[in-house]
Design a protein around this motif. Sequence first.
Motif, PDB file in Angstrom:
ATOM      1  N   LYS A 203       0.833  -1.194   0.000  1.00 46.33           N
ATOM      2  CA  LYS A 203       0.000   0.000   0.000  1.00 46.33           C
ATOM      3  C   LYS A 203       0.877   1.257   0.000  1.00 46.33           C
ATOM      4  CE  LYS A 203      -4.285   1.592   1.967  1.00 46.33           C
ATOM      5  NZ  LYS A 203      -5.350   1.288   2.886  1.00 46.33           N
ATOM      6  N   GLU A 204       1.942   1.243   0.781  1.00 46.89           N
ATOM      7  CA  GLU A 204       2.865   2.383   0.812  1.00 46.89           C
ATOM      8  C   GLU A 204       3.487   2.618  -0.559  1.00 46.89           C
ATOM      9  OE1 GLU A 204       7.273   3.304   2.626  1.00 46.89           O
ATOM     10  OE2 GLU A 204       5.940   1.997   3.779  1.00 46.89           O
TER      11      GLU A 204
ATOM     12  N   ILE B 188       0.895   4.199  -2.883  1.00 44.19           N
ATOM     13  CA  ILE B 188       0.702   5.628  -2.626  1.00 44.19           C
ATOM     14  C   ILE B 188       1.874   6.426  -3.185  1.00 44.19           C
ATOM     15  CG2 ILE B 188       0.567   7.356  -0.786  1.00 44.19           C
ATOM     16  CD1 ILE B 188      -1.025   5.255   0.824  1.00 44.19           C
ATOM     17  N   LYS B 189       3.096   5.928  -2.999  1.00 45.35           N
ATOM     18  CA  LYS B 189       4.264   6.616  -3.548  1.00 45.35           C
ATOM     19  C   LYS B 189       4.192   6.702  -5.068  1.00 45.35           C
ATOM     20  CE  LYS B 189       7.755   5.708  -0.016  1.00 45.35           C
ATOM     21  NZ  LYS B 189       9.046   5.064   0.259  1.00 45.35           N
TER      22      LYS B 189
ATOM     23  N   PHE C 271       1.577   9.263  -6.175  1.00 46.22           N
ATOM     24  CA  PHE C 271       2.000  10.650  -5.986  1.00 46.22           C
ATOM     25  C   PHE C 271       3.196  11.033  -6.859  1.00 46.22           C
ATOM     26  CE2 PHE C 271      -0.347  10.560  -1.898  1.00 46.22           C
ATOM     27  CZ  PHE C 271      -1.162  11.652  -2.161  1.00 46.22           C
TER      28      PHE C 271
ATOM     29  N   ILE D 141      -3.497   0.768  -3.913  1.00 42.95           N
ATOM     30  CA  ILE D 141      -4.141   1.745  -3.030  1.00 42.95           C
ATOM     31  C   ILE D 141      -5.488   1.233  -2.571  1.00 42.95           C
ATOM     32  CG2 ILE D 141      -5.102   4.078  -2.925  1.00 42.95           C
ATOM     33  CD1 ILE D 141      -2.849   4.906  -4.819  1.00 42.95           C
TER      34      ILE D 141
END
Length: 170
Positions: free
Chosen positions: A72-73, A76-77, A80, A166
């Motif tokens: 998930k991290e 998100i990276k 973005f 995500i």
Amino acid sequence: NCSKSGADEFNARAVEKGIKFNVSSLADFATLWKTNNEEVLRKYLFLAVIVLICSAISIVSTLCVNVLLKKKEYGIKIAFGSTKERIILSLCFEMLFLNIISGAAAFGLSYRSFAGNIIQSYRDIYLRTLCSTSLVCLIGLMMLLTILVLFVPVKLLKRYNPAVLIKEEE
């Protein structure tokens, strides 16, 4: 530092007097030791290879679990604007940083254990050997193992799609 004839004369006198003592050059002793202990050296090499393979498998599995837990991290990276290559480079940097810390700690502990005045000559030999070709070989081996160990986690990271990552629920 005696001549060959001086060593032979000393050995002959020791035999005459019944003393179990032998003088030889360091090169002769090293050759004799290697021939006497060749099988033991092969067993140690085999054991070292097995330990190295098991350690690499352990590190690969730990990194794969780390990559899977941070899905998930990473999603998100990526969402973005971070590229997959940047995430892979950060993972490689983390691995290299840990290798450098562990290598420095191992060097420090081994140097400290030989730091006494009693074995000063051994410490000097250890440092000269390490600073010559051994250090270069050690760094090359660490880089090779890092590349081999990071192969599977990098493959996992390359397959990730940010939208799916995500949305995943924990």
